[in-house]
Motif scaffolding. Sequence first.
Motif, short mmCIF file in Angstrom:
data_model
loop_
_atom_site.label_atom_id
_atom_site.label_comp_id
_atom_site.label_asym_id
_atom_site.label_seq_id
_atom_site.Cartn_x
_atom_site.Cartn_y
_atom_site.Cartn_z
N GLN A 29 -4.52 10.27 2.36
CA GLN A 29 -3.51 9.57 3.15
C GLN A 29 -3.61 8.06 2.98
N LEU A 30 -4.84 7.56 3.02
CA LEU A 30 -5.02 6.12 2.87
C LEU A 30 -4.60 5.66 1.47
N ALA A 31 -4.99 6.42 0.44
CA ALA A 31 -4.61 6.07 -0.93
C ALA A 31 -3.09 6.08 -1.07
N ALA A 32 -2.44 7.09 -0.49
CA ALA A 32 -0.99 7.19 -0.59
C ALA A 32 -0.31 6.07 0.18
N ALA A 33 -0.88 5.69 1.33
CA ALA A 33 -0.30 4.59 2.12
C ALA A 33 -0.37 3.28 1.34
N ILE A 34 -1.48 3.04 0.66
CA ILE A 34 -1.64 1.82 -0.13
C ILE A 34 -0.66 1.83 -1.31
N GLU A 35 -0.52 2.99 -1.96
CA GLU A 35 0.43 3.10 -3.07
C GLU A 35 1.86 2.87 -2.58
N ALA A 36 2.17 3.42 -1.40
CA ALA A 36 3.51 3.25 -0.84
C ALA A 36 3.80 1.78 -0.55
N LEU A 37 2.80 1.08 -0.04
CA LEU A 37 2.96 -0.35 0.22
C LEU A 37 3.18 -1.12 -1.08
N ASP A 38 2.37 -0.80 -2.07
CA ASP A 38 2.43 -1.51 -3.34
C ASP A 38 3.75 -1.26 -4.07
N ALA A 39 4.22 0.00 -4.03
CA ALA A 39 5.44 0.37 -4.77
C ALA A 39 6.70 0.25 -3.91
N ARG A 40 6.54 -0.09 -2.63
CA ARG A 40 7.67 -0.15 -1.69
C ARG A 40 8.40 1.20 -1.69
N ASP A 41 7.60 2.26 -1.57
CA ASP A 41 8.11 3.62 -1.66
C ASP A 41 8.20 4.23 -0.25
N SER A 42 9.38 4.22 0.31
CA SER A 42 9.57 4.71 1.68
C SER A 42 9.37 6.22 1.79
N GLU A 43 9.74 6.95 0.74
CA GLU A 43 9.57 8.41 0.77
C GLU A 43 8.09 8.78 0.83
N GLN A 44 7.28 8.08 0.06
CA GLN A 44 5.85 8.36 0.08
C GLN A 44 5.25 7.95 1.42
N ALA A 45 5.70 6.84 1.98
CA ALA A 45 5.21 6.41 3.28
C ALA A 45 5.52 7.45 4.35
N ALA A 46 6.71 8.02 4.31
CA ALA A 46 7.09 9.04 5.28
C ALA A 46 6.22 10.29 5.12
N ALA A 47 5.86 10.62 3.88
CA ALA A 47 5.00 11.78 3.64
C ALA A 47 3.62 11.57 4.23
N VAL A 48 3.10 10.34 4.16
CA VAL A 48 1.80 10.02 4.76
C VAL A 48 1.85 10.26 6.27
N MET A 49 2.93 9.83 6.89
CA MET A 49 3.06 10.00 8.33
C MET A 49 3.10 11.48 8.72
N ARG A 50 3.80 12.28 7.92
CA ARG A 50 3.90 13.72 8.22
C ARG A 50 2.55 14.42 8.04
N ALA A 51 1.76 13.96 7.09
CA ALA A 51 0.49 14.62 6.77
C ALA A 51 -0.59 14.39 7.82
N ASP A 52 -0.36 13.46 8.74
CA ASP A 52 -1.38 13.13 9.73
C ASP A 52 -1.77 14.34 10.57
N ALA A 53 -0.83 15.26 10.79
CA ALA A 53 -1.11 16.44 11.62
C ALA A 53 -2.21 17.31 11.01
N LYS A 54 -2.33 17.32 9.68
CA LYS A 54 -3.35 18.15 9.03
C LYS A 54 -4.76 17.65 9.39
N VAL A 55 -4.92 16.34 9.48
CA VAL A 55 -6.21 15.79 9.86
C VAL A 55 -6.52 16.12 11.31
N ASP A 56 -5.51 16.07 12.16
CA ASP A 56 -5.69 16.45 13.56
C ASP A 56 -6.16 17.91 13.66
N ASP A 57 -5.58 18.78 12.84
CA ASP A 57 -6.00 20.19 12.83
C ASP A 57 -7.47 20.30 12.43
#
Length: 235
Positions: A29-57
Amino acid sequence: MPHIVKSFDAELAKLDEGLARMGGLAESQLAAAIEALDARDSEQAAAVMRADAKVDDGEHFINEQTVKVLALRAPVADDLRTVVTSLKVAGEIERIADLAANAAKRSLVLNQLPPVAPMRSLIRLGRLALALVREVMDAYLGRDAERALSLRERDQELDDVYSALFREILTYMMEDPRTITSCSHLMFIAKNLERIGDHATNIAELGFYRVTGRMVTEGRTKKDVSAYIGADLPE
């Protein structure tokens, strides 16, 4: 040393396996968030947010497993330290994942604004935080107390980069007030990344305690130049 009751070893092993899964998810998640910031990739950023539930599980699994081991096995000594630190490490990993998701969320706003130069330094800070998280988890799961202790000191490098970035962002805003909105979001993200370093360092200390039974008593020197303006930025 293996236990006479082999199922006890299996139950303890499940804790490390669960933490390894959690750590891997948080790192991704952290790697993808950094990549999303660097590439200005909103789709990837949204995927990071959705994946947070897996860590909670994953955290829920660790919580349930520790209760089970405590109730059925009444562990002592190093077994008890394994159980207790597993519970605490799971909490630290969950916070790392939350902070990564928060950084991704703010990147969605940044992507609607013109890019600003301090982003390069922010990406460097993020990669330092990611490297620290990876190495700390390796040390914890590998029961490497010496490495865990040395990694604890690495947090200072991350703090130094954060402090330099904080000054850079302030200077950039003063020189061009049109960048205040973008730079404000950068500042929040930078604080989240600095906090990730703190959580990673906590895991290093727990790894040292798990192996040695000794708490790290020496305080860490924090050089956070944001402290003088109220500091604890909301997430």
